[in-house]
Design a protein around this motif. Structure first.
Motif, PDB file in Angstrom:
ATOM      1  N   LEU A   1       0.679  -2.462   0.668  1.00  0.00           N
ATOM      2  CA  LEU A   1       1.867  -2.158  -0.291  1.00  0.00           C
ATOM      3  C   LEU A   1       2.878  -3.013   0.030  1.00  0.00           C
ATOM      4  O   LEU A   1       3.510  -3.390  -0.914  1.00  0.00           O
ATOM      5  N   GLN A   2       2.948  -3.183   1.224  1.00  0.00           N
ATOM      6  CA  GLN A   2       4.256  -3.810   1.693  1.00  0.00           C
ATOM      7  C   GLN A   2       4.355  -5.316   1.348  1.00  0.00           C
ATOM      8  O   GLN A   2       5.157  -5.934   1.079  1.00  0.00           O
ATOM      9  N   GLN A   3       2.871  -5.786   1.593  1.00  0.00           N
ATOM     10  CA  GLN A   3       2.504  -7.336   1.388  1.00  0.00           C
ATOM     11  C   GLN A   3       2.546  -7.690   0.001  1.00  0.00           C
ATOM     12  O   GLN A   3       3.345  -8.608  -0.302  1.00  0.00           O
ATOM     13  N   CYS A   4       1.992  -6.859  -0.824  1.00  0.00           N
ATOM     14  CA  CYS A   4       1.735  -7.155  -2.150  1.00  0.00           C
ATOM     15  C   CYS A   4       2.842  -6.653  -3.243  1.00  0.00           C
ATOM     16  O   CYS A   4       3.457  -7.383  -4.109  1.00  0.00           O
ATOM     17  N   CYS A   5       3.597  -5.615  -2.560  1.00  0.00           N
ATOM     18  CA  CYS A   5       4.685  -4.953  -3.391  1.00  0.00           C
ATOM     19  C   CYS A   5       4.318  -5.009  -5.004  1.00  0.00           C
ATOM     20  O   CYS A   5       5.161  -5.340  -5.852  1.00  0.00           O
ATOM     21  N   ARG A   6       3.400  -4.362  -5.108  1.00  0.00           N
ATOM     22  CA  ARG A   6       2.848  -3.998  -6.446  1.00  0.00           C
ATOM     23  C   ARG A   6       2.210  -2.611  -6.470  1.00  0.00           C
ATOM     24  O   ARG A   6       1.543  -2.218  -5.662  1.00  0.00           O
TER      25      ARG A   6
END
Length: 136
Positions: A49-54
């Motif tokens: 979640l932190q990496q993709c922020c989607r």
């Protein structure tokens, strides 16, 4: 949601019964520590979640609902677990574990908020058709 590194997160999976053809069902198997230690969160589980922020809008709306006082995740889970026949023998989740659910949900929502602070296109609107129906 989160689990301790010692909680064997890799053992959580499901099975299906092929014998029943298309009339099969999912059977979720759990090694018994799916909720980890109530006192320790594993933030690395939030890395995708932190990496993709989607995040899907429908998912975010559900998470917000489960963080509201009327539908708090721990209360919903407690109510659901109370219907399990084994609950008369022993609690499936302790109160500290139920409180950990709320704390962990708050952490997920904080990550989404940080993503929104940094990026414009965080929420994927998977409810476009539903929104259109509401307008009609």
């Amino acid at each position: 949601m989160f689990s301790s590194k010692n909680s064997n997160m890799d053992r959580h999976h499901y099975e299906t019964f092929e014998k029943f053809g298309n009339e099969t069902f999912l059977l979720h198997l759990d090694n018994g520590r799916a909720f980890g230690r109530h006192s320790r969160d594993e933030p690395s589980i939030l890395a995708p979640l932190q990496q993709c922020c989607r995040i899907r809008r429908s998912t975010l709306l559900r998470l917000h609902l489960l963080s509201s006082p009327s539908f708090r995740l721990s209360d919903v889970m407690r109510e659901s677990l109370a219907e399990d026949p084994l609950s008369t023998v022993a609690s499936l989740l302790s109160e500290p574990h139920l409180h950990a659910l709320d704390r962990r949900l708050a952490a997920v929502l904080q990550v989404v908020q940080k993503c929104q602070d940094l990026h414009k296109d965080v929420i994927y609107n998977d409810m476009g058709e539903y929104d259109q129906l509401l307008k009609e």
